[in-house]
Design a protein around this motif. Sequence first.
Motif, mmCIF file in Angstrom:
data_model
loop_
_atom_site.group_PDB
_atom_site.id
_atom_site.type_symbol
_atom_site.label_atom_id
_atom_site.label_comp_id
_atom_site.label_asym_id
_atom_site.label_seq_id
_atom_site.Cartn_x
_atom_site.Cartn_y
_atom_site.Cartn_z
ATOM 1 N N HIS A 1 11.243 60.051 15.993
ATOM 2 C CA HIS A 1 10.907 61.371 15.830
ATOM 3 C C HIS A 1 10.868 61.555 14.199
ATOM 4 N N LEU A 2 11.153 60.598 13.296
ATOM 5 C CA LEU A 2 11.203 60.573 11.911
ATOM 6 C C LEU A 2 9.871 60.538 11.396
ATOM 7 N N LEU A 3 9.630 61.325 10.192
ATOM 8 C CA LEU A 3 8.353 61.379 9.637
ATOM 9 C C LEU A 3 8.606 60.991 8.206
ATOM 10 N N ALA A 4 7.480 60.509 7.208
ATOM 11 C CA ALA A 4 7.462 60.206 6.092
ATOM 12 C C ALA A 4 7.465 61.639 5.203
ATOM 13 N N ALA A 5 7.565 61.319 4.238
ATOM 14 C CA ALA A 5 7.562 62.603 3.139
ATOM 15 C C ALA A 5 6.354 62.661 2.920
ATOM 16 N N PRO A 6 5.619 63.946 2.961
ATOM 17 C CA PRO A 6 4.136 63.948 2.592
ATOM 18 C C PRO A 6 4.009 64.307 0.876
#
Length: 215
Positions: free
Chosen positions: A125-130
């Motif tokens: 569920h982790l996402l990269a910083a846009p």
Amino acid sequence: MTPFRRAAFAVLSLAAVIGMAGAAHGQIAPSRSGSSSLQFMDRSESMRTLVLFGRCYARRARADSLSLIATRPTSREEAEIYRRLFRRDVICLGPGTSMSAPLAYVRGVIAEGFAYVEEGIPASHLLAAPTVDQVRNVSDAARCYAAGHRGEVRALIAIRPGTREEFDAVSAMMAGIRACLPAGARFEIDATVIRYRLVEGLLRLAPAAPARPGN
């Protein structure tokens, strides 16, 4: 959330009323006006009740919590999962008790509840910083801001939602949040919702990639 509209930007004080009703089923639904069975509490007490629910639900209904958090805020998928999860008796509510609150608050307290769960958010569920040019909605902007202001966002968790202290803390962050918005993008949103988007953004933020040797 849909792409930003060109609307006047404002950070609004808490306006939604959260009520607790002694109904026959433990069900959470979007707030609606006009109900003889609804007994409204003081707003601060209502928010405390909702916060405790979020912590309990994130811990005891982990899979369901993660399925909601995995959706894009304000999307049709989010609404569908929300209805599926909360159309029946709900864990963490007392017998014969129901709550009525905006979906954004329910999602927010559940997401923030993961800060108190030992397992936290799983890697899936982790996402990269846009980057700024990748920001398409408030959640993207919140994650962009959180990547460079982890301490400030983490401090929000200790502040009671719906309070003047929260409003002031979020207001102090707005210059940095604006820096994460594409040119010309504006939005109008409740300070408490921004708080929950920021905290969820921090919790879901993937660790920064380590610098390569020689860089």
